[in-house]
Design an enzyme around this catalytic site. Structure first.
Site, mmCIF file in Angstrom:
data_model
loop_
_atom_site.group_PDB
_atom_site.id
_atom_site.type_symbol
_atom_site.label_atom_id
_atom_site.label_comp_id
_atom_site.label_asym_id
_atom_site.label_seq_id
_atom_site.Cartn_x
_atom_site.Cartn_y
_atom_site.Cartn_z
ATOM 1 N N GLU A 178 -10.689 -11.407 -4.927
ATOM 2 C CA GLU A 178 -9.268 -11.299 -4.565
ATOM 3 C C GLU A 178 -8.763 -12.473 -3.746
ATOM 4 O OE1 GLU A 178 -8.633 -7.478 -2.688
ATOM 5 O OE2 GLU A 178 -10.485 -7.614 -1.563
ATOM 6 N N HIS B 261 0.818 -1.222 0.000
ATOM 7 C CA HIS B 261 0.000 0.000 0.000
ATOM 8 C C HIS B 261 0.845 1.263 0.000
ATOM 9 C CE1 HIS B 261 -3.252 -2.879 0.791
ATOM 10 N NE2 HIS B 261 -3.874 -2.053 -0.030
ATOM 11 N N ASP C 2 -4.141 -8.654 -4.180
ATOM 12 C CA ASP C 2 -4.295 -9.719 -3.196
ATOM 13 C C ASP C 2 -4.409 -11.084 -3.853
ATOM 14 O OD1 ASP C 2 -4.190 -8.579 -0.607
ATOM 15 O OD2 ASP C 2 -6.005 -7.482 -1.116
ATOM 16 N N CYS D 156 -9.352 -3.845 -10.491
ATOM 17 C CA CYS D 156 -8.791 -2.654 -9.858
ATOM 18 C C CYS D 156 -7.429 -2.964 -9.242
ATOM 19 C CB CYS D 156 -9.750 -2.073 -8.835
ATOM 20 S SG CYS D 156 -10.288 -3.285 -7.629
HETATM 21 C C1 PEP Z 1 -6.337 -5.613 -4.739
HETATM 22 O O1 PEP Z 1 -6.150 -6.405 -3.822
HETATM 23 O O2 PEP Z 1 -5.985 -5.839 -5.919
HETATM 24 C C2 PEP Z 1 -6.964 -4.302 -4.491
HETATM 25 C C3 PEP Z 1 -7.286 -3.498 -5.467
HETATM 26 O O3 PEP Z 1 -7.150 -3.934 -3.199
HETATM 27 P P1 PEP Z 1 -5.975 -3.437 -2.242
HETATM 28 O O4 PEP Z 1 -4.762 -3.174 -3.082
HETATM 29 O O5 PEP Z 1 -6.459 -2.196 -1.567
HETATM 30 O O6 PEP Z 1 -5.815 -4.576 -1.306
HETATM 31 MG MG MG Z 2 -7.139 -6.108 -1.968
#
Ligand code: PEP
Ligand code: MG
Length: 586
Positions: free
Chosen positions: A434, A190, A458, A505
């Site tokens: 995910e 993140h 994930d 995403c």
């Molecule tokens: C993902 O896991 O791809 C996602 C978009 O969520 P995050 O990166 O916030 O875990």
């Molecule tokens: Mg995620």
């Protein structure tokens, strides 16, 4: 001079001086506070006491189970210290009368207590001094941890840290930060995601750079290639300055794509959206040509603060995002705390979990804190009349979770109807795909929702069993692994068969090589960090859908990610030499 190679986490090149950021070594300082600040210091004191009590109860229970009651008694004594009226009254008095910050007030009261107790002859009282010392350290530690990190830099600097957590990063003033450099982290940690959101060049996963640097050392950070140069010579500075200019020219050149559709040469249109973490990003991603927000990570509203955001505050924020994005849509993801994003306020394990990414995270955390979850759902629904909002639930791993979640949503909708509060009755509901489990039951999930968004950040970590934030195994973190491609194909087909659309995403959607395969697999919507939208649009506009379908079919017959990458490069490098560069270094 030393050249180090890490993981290219956020594009761009910066040259500047290092600022070494060590939040874990927060110093205990005496600070004067204003009259207005008194209440806040006292709240912080009470929160730290509560947090420390919870920790102690947990430790006591563990010691009792593992070692026995006799030893657990020590912690009863510690708990008594926390309730000691002298300690509480005296700390509060100091804050109010001497106008000093809470950590220093606590520190000086503890000093007085321990020195007066240990100077007495009585053995029992001496032992209490040890207790006070012990518990005092724990309490002070909690106080310092929950304090906002003060990062008011006077001059622009390159921020260097062992690890920057999302809650630290969320507090930074981006105006003064030239780049991020960390020992830890992977491309989809993140911290890396936030660096891209803030459009700050970043290189992560450098393992030991913090130990090789001194404050104010000059650095070059090349977030395109994942390189950091420590104490560069004037010639090297010149070379990188040239690269920086070239890159900036390339980016400016892509700016004219902003208002053109994300459409293949043979006229197939996809939706190209942005992921955001904070509402301020909306204007920025629009500038990059995004057609809506494919993922709004709302948990950032909960990080780095001392209180939970209430319903009104949340409604205001969601409303603003929806309004600004209209007529395009915003997919609001409900809280995804846990893992590497921790809030002080939710029912999370008092002690660190040994596997936080497999722990009480995302929807699991919301189902364990229904009141907080309902507040968020109310706020989202209330905001839904001001724009085009969709809701998505993170980390669903079984059908029961989805059923329970939808039940809670229905209850909230009922409440609002009873209160005559309007909301979008036809609001679309989706789940993030995910976990491998969600992929395997995509057919069942698709029956119960309007859309999917694949969270590959994930999904890759859980499928390949590779921690997304661990630099030591970053080479195993591979979006084009045949297992990932098979899962994605399965999910898209399951949803399409039921008339549901599928977006992505995860960062894979914004990866130059991967996006060609995803296009060919039939992905309907691509959502990514705003900065990479122009490059991806350029790629989509340079190929035909049939070329993409062909490559998707061909790569599905290959055995390794390496073969997949080589084939895509071979096929497309002539057309896309510049934009494919990022994939070679990510
Ligand atoms: C993902 O896991 O791809 C996602 C978009 O969520 P995050 O990166 O916030 O875990
Ligand atoms: Mg995620």
């Amino acid at each position: 001079m030393l050249l180090m190679k890490g993981i290219a986490a956020s594009p761009g090149i910066s040259i500047g001086k290092a600022f070494i950021f060590e939040p874990d070594k927060l110093k205990l300082e005496r600070k004067e506070i204003t009259e207005d600040g008194i209440a806040e210091e006292i709240i912080q004191f009470k929160e730290a006491i509560e947090r420390t009590k919870k920790e102690l109860i947990q430790v006591k229970k563990r010691v009792m189970d593992e070692v026995g009651e006799e030893y657990a008694k020590i912690f009863s004594a510690h708990l008594l210290v926390l309730e000691d009226p002298f300690l509480i009254i005296e700390v509060e008095r100091k804050i109010k009368e001497e106008r000093i910050n809470v950590e220093y007030a606590l520190f000086s009261v503890l000093e007085t207590l321990t020195s007066s107790f240990s100077s007495l002859d009585d053995e029992y009282i001496k032992e209490r001094a040890v207790d006070i010392h012990d518990i005092g350290r724990r309490l002070l530690g909690n106080l310092l941890k929950q304090k906002r990190v003060n990062l008011e830099l006077e001059e622009s600097r390159i921020l260097v840290g062992h690890n920057l957590t999302p809650s630290h990063t969320a507090q930074l003033n981006k105006e003064k930060i030239l780049a991020f450099v960390t020992d830890m982290g992977g491309r989809t940690s993140h911290t890396a995601i936030l660096a891209r959101a803030m459009e700050i060049p970043a290189v992560v996963g450098l393992i030991n750079i913090t130990s090789l640097l001194k404050e104010e050392d000059t650095l070059i950070v090349d977030g395109n290639r994942g390189e950091v140069v420590i104490k560069p010579t004037p010639e090297v500075i010149e070379e990188y300055s040239k690269r920086k200019k070239e890159y900036e020219l390339f980016i400016t050149g892509l700016a004219n794509l902003k208002d053109l559709p994300a459409q293949t040469k043979d006229g197939f249109r996809i939706e190209l959206c942005a992921n955001i973490e904070i509402p301020e990003e909306v204007d920025l991603v629009k500038e990059h040509g995004s057609e809506g927000i494919g993922l709004y990570r709302t948990e950032f509203l909960y990080l780095g603060r001392n209180t939970l955001p209430n319903e009104d505050e949340q409604e205001g924020v969601y409303k603003e995002v929806a309004r600004k994005t209209f007529p395009y849509s915003v997919i609001i993801r409900t809280l995804d705390l846990g893992g590497d994003k921790l809030s002080l306020h939710l029912k999370q394990p008092e002690e660190l979990e040994s596997n936080p990414f497999l722990g009480l995270r995302a929807i699991r955390l919301c189902l364990a804190n229904v009141d907080i979850f309902k507040t968020q759902l109310r706020a989202i629904l209330k905001a839904s009349v001001y724009g085009n909002i969709k809701i998505i639930f993170p980390m669903i791993s079984n059908l029961e979770e989805l059923i329970k979640t939808k039940e809670i949503l229905r209850e909230v909708q009922e409440e609002l109807r009873r209160e005559n509060i309007p909301f979008d009755e036809a609001i679309e509901i989706g789940v993030m795909i995910e976990t491998p489990a969600a992929c395997m039951i995509a057919d069942m999930l698709a029956e119960k929702v309007d859309f999917f968004s694949i969270g590959t950040n994930d999904l890759i970590q859980y499928t390949i069993a590779v921690d997304r934030g661990n630099e030591r195994i970053a080479h195993l973190y591979e979006p084009l692994h045949p297992a990932i491609l098979r899962l994605i194909k399965l999910v898209i087909e399951a949803a399409h068969r039921r008339g549901k659309w599928v977006g992505m995403c995860g960062e894979m959607a914004g990866d130059p090589l991967s996006c060609l395969v995803l296009l060919g697999l039939g992905l309907d919507e691509f959502s990514m960090s705003g900065v990479v939208i122009p490059e991806i649009k350029e790629i989509i506009r340079s190929v035909t859908l049939s070329e993409a379908k062909e490559i998707a079919t061909e790569v599905s017959k290959l055995d390794t990610a390496q073969e997949v990458k080589s084939l895509i490069r071979k096929r497309f490098s002539k057309k896309l030499d510049k934009v494919l560069l990022r994939s070679e270094n990510g």
